[in-house]
Motif scaffolding. Structure first.
Motif, PDB file in Angstrom:
ATOM      1  N   CYS A  70      98.364  62.818  96.135  1.00 53.33           N
ATOM      2  CA  CYS A  70      97.517  62.735  97.322  1.00 53.33           C
ATOM      3  C   CYS A  70      98.068  63.682  98.384  1.00 53.33           C
ATOM      4  CB  CYS A  70      97.508  61.305  97.851  1.00 53.33           C
ATOM      5  SG  CYS A  70      96.492  61.039  99.317  1.00 53.33           S
ATOM      6  N   ALA A  73      94.287  65.050 104.458  1.00 58.53           N
ATOM      7  CA  ALA A  73      92.893  65.463 104.431  1.00 58.53           C
ATOM      8  C   ALA A  73      92.479  66.243 105.674  1.00 58.53           C
ATOM      9  CB  ALA A  73      91.983  64.240 104.281  1.00 58.53           C
ATOM     10  N   GLN A 128      90.769  63.139  93.083  1.00 57.84           N
ATOM     11  CA  GLN A 128      91.260  63.857  94.261  1.00 57.84           C
ATOM     12  C   GLN A 128      90.407  65.109  94.511  1.00 57.84           C
ATOM     13  OE1 GLN A 128      93.340  62.829  96.465  1.00 57.84           O
ATOM     14  NE2 GLN A 128      94.375  61.125  95.450  1.00 57.84           N
ATOM     15  N   ILE A 131      89.007  67.825 100.815  1.00 57.66           N
ATOM     16  CA  ILE A 131      87.699  67.903 101.482  1.00 57.66           C
ATOM     17  C   ILE A 131      86.829  68.995 100.894  1.00 57.66           C
ATOM     18  CG2 ILE A 131      88.548  66.948 103.655  1.00 57.66           C
ATOM     19  CD1 ILE A 131      88.730  69.860 104.691  1.00 57.66           C
ATOM     20  N   ARG A 136      86.095  68.340  94.341  1.00 60.07           N
ATOM     21  CA  ARG A 136      85.719  66.941  94.120  1.00 60.07           C
ATOM     22  C   ARG A 136      84.793  66.818  92.905  1.00 60.07           C
ATOM     23  NH1 ARG A 136      88.458  62.613  96.445  1.00 60.07           N
ATOM     24  NH2 ARG A 136      89.499  63.434  98.271  1.00 60.07           N
ATOM     25  N   LEU A 156      90.872  60.392 100.931  1.00 62.78           N
ATOM     26  CA  LEU A 156      89.953  60.510 102.067  1.00 62.78           C
ATOM     27  C   LEU A 156      90.280  59.420 103.085  1.00 62.78           C
ATOM     28  CD1 LEU A 156      86.570  61.310 100.268  1.00 62.78           C
ATOM     29  CD2 LEU A 156      88.027  62.890 101.555  1.00 62.78           C
ATOM     30  N   SER A 157      89.576  59.461 104.228  1.00 62.32           N
ATOM     31  CA  SER A 157      89.869  58.583 105.358  1.00 62.32           C
ATOM     32  C   SER A 157      91.304  58.794 105.819  1.00 62.32           C
ATOM     33  CB  SER A 157      89.625  57.113 104.984  1.00 62.32           C
ATOM     34  OG  SER A 157      89.671  56.281 106.124  1.00 62.32           O
ATOM     35  N   GLU A 160      90.114  63.515 108.037  1.00 62.50           N
ATOM     36  CA  GLU A 160      88.988  64.449 107.971  1.00 62.50           C
ATOM     37  C   GLU A 160      87.841  63.977 108.854  1.00 62.50           C
ATOM     38  OE1 GLU A 160      87.984  61.276 104.988  1.00 62.50           O
ATOM     39  OE2 GLU A 160      89.784  62.292 105.703  1.00 62.50           O
ATOM     40  N   GLN A 164      82.833  65.727 106.653  1.00 63.27           N
ATOM     41  CA  GLN A 164      83.632  66.102 105.488  1.00 63.27           C
ATOM     42  C   GLN A 164      83.781  64.934 104.517  1.00 63.27           C
ATOM     43  OE1 GLN A 164      87.110  67.380 107.672  1.00 63.27           O
ATOM     44  NE2 GLN A 164      86.641  69.555 107.398  1.00 63.27           N
ATOM     45  N   MET A 165      83.971  63.725 105.052  1.00 60.14           N
ATOM     46  CA  MET A 165      84.074  62.547 104.208  1.00 60.14           C
ATOM     47  C   MET A 165      82.799  62.335 103.411  1.00 60.14           C
ATOM     48  SD  MET A 165      84.443  58.511 105.227  1.00 60.14           S
ATOM     49  CE  MET A 165      86.007  58.678 106.087  1.00 60.14           C
ATOM     50  N   SER A 168      82.283  64.933 100.686  1.00 56.05           N
ATOM     51  CA  SER A 168      83.224  64.749  99.581  1.00 56.05           C
ATOM     52  C   SER A 168      82.826  63.566  98.710  1.00 56.05           C
ATOM     53  CB  SER A 168      84.641  64.556 100.133  1.00 56.05           C
ATOM     54  OG  SER A 168      85.068  65.693 100.857  1.00 56.05           O
ATOM     55  N   SER A 196      79.031  55.094 102.781  1.00 55.73           N
ATOM     56  CA  SER A 196      79.504  55.284 101.412  1.00 55.73           C
ATOM     57  C   SER A 196      78.699  54.457 100.413  1.00 55.73           C
ATOM     58  CB  SER A 196      80.994  54.933 101.325  1.00 55.73           C
ATOM     59  OG  SER A 196      81.761  55.814 102.128  1.00 55.73           O
TER      60      SER A 196
END
Length: 309
Positions: A70, A73, A128, A131, A136, A156-157, A160, A164-165, A168, A196
């Motif tokens: 990871c 971001a 992974q 962004i 992705r 994520l989170s 970014e 962008q989230m 992605s 989401s």
């Protein structure tokens, strides 16, 4: 874990990849795995795709995740994201092989009559790519080719932008097969959760609801409330009139404000109970709205009320 916690439901365990990410000064990433130094006692440890699967088997969790790399971001370089993804993909292949060679022995579920049933644990792969939508997509297609039972959206989170989230997430969910769960790792804010869900995500977890509770912040149907503010000292009403949680059914804003301003740790627990229940109710309402074909109306209503205050 089930007997240790006296918990008959499902338990998902993280691979340790994010925890290693949070210790940049104490870890070294190589092809073999991650070597890191404990911030507790200075001891050194090695995580590999294979031994992480073994650890998860030994503690008996129900959903196992793969070791991943990871990265931050917020404005990452594409070169860094590419290198992290390449290692994550190779580690995923090794983890899937290790899973197939491991006999899950301790997956336990509780039946309606109170008895327990032993079955096989499930394997989720972590996607992974930072962004970058093309990375992705590549990560999603690669993970979909492996013998996994579900998918984690990781990395994520973490700083970014909302745009962008969303981009992605969509790059991932658009390229995963239907019928297997998608899990957004580390997302706990209601607006982002609804966004989401709209893009096809099924599962969420986060420390955020309890972390902000310890700072006096709570989520309500009409927006955020900072319980330590003076205006709440005399409000003899629940945190949220629409909430059925233990806290809202028993205590007023005035009492919770008093506890927090008096540095009573009970306030942290009561506010945490409310925040967790708020998100559980949000998920319940989302599921029902999806069944009824009214999810977009629910999303717009919740966001309008939540952001209106």
């Amino acid at each position: 874990l089930h007997k240790f916690m006296h918990w008959g439901g499902s338990i998902l365990t993280d691979s340790g990849g994010f925890q290693v990410y949070s210790l940049p000064k104490f870890r070294k990433i190589k092809e073999e795995g991650v070597t890191f130094q404990s911030h507790h006692d200075g001891s050194k440890h090695l995580f590999t795709p294979e031994n992480v699967i073994q650890f998860e088997s030994e503690i008996g969790s129900d959903i196992w995740t793969m070791l991943d790399v990871c990265i931050h971001a917020k404005n990452p370089s594409k070169h860094e994201a590419r290198e992290a993804l390449n290692i994550t993909k190779r580690w995923a292949e090794r983890a899937a092989k290790a899973y197939q060679q491991t006999v899950p022995e301790q997956h336990i579920t509780q039946n309606e009559d109170g008895s327990f049933t032993v079955g096989n644990s499930l394997l989720f792969g972590i996607i992974q790519g930072a962004i970058f939508p093309d990375l992705r997509k590549e990560a999603a297609l690669h993970m979909a080719s492996l013998p996994t039972h579900g998918y984690c959206i990781g990395g994520l989170s973490l700083g970014e932008t909302l745009e962008q989230m969303n981009e992605s997430v969509l790059a991932v969910t658009d390229n995963l097969p239907e019928g297997k769960p998608r899990y957004f790792m580390g997302l706990g804010t209601p607006v982002e959760i609804l966004n989401s869900i709209e893009r096809g995500v099924d599962m969420f977890d986060c420390v955020w609801p309890t972390r902000v509770a310890r700072n006096g912040m709570v989520m309500t149907s009409t927006g955020r409330v900072n319980i330590k503010n003076a205006e709440y000292r005399t409000q003899d009403i629940p945190l949220d009139a629409e909430c059925d949680c233990y806290t809202c059914r028993r205590y007023s804003r005035a009492y919770l404000c008093h506890l927090f301003r008096s540095a009573e740790l009970t306030s942290h627990r009561l506010l945490s109970i409310h925040n967790i229940r708020f998100l559980i109710r949000l998920a319940e309402r989302a599921r029902e709205a999806i069944k009824n074909g009214t999810f977009m109306q629910l999303k717009e209503e919740v966001i309008r009320k939540y952001q209106g205050n």
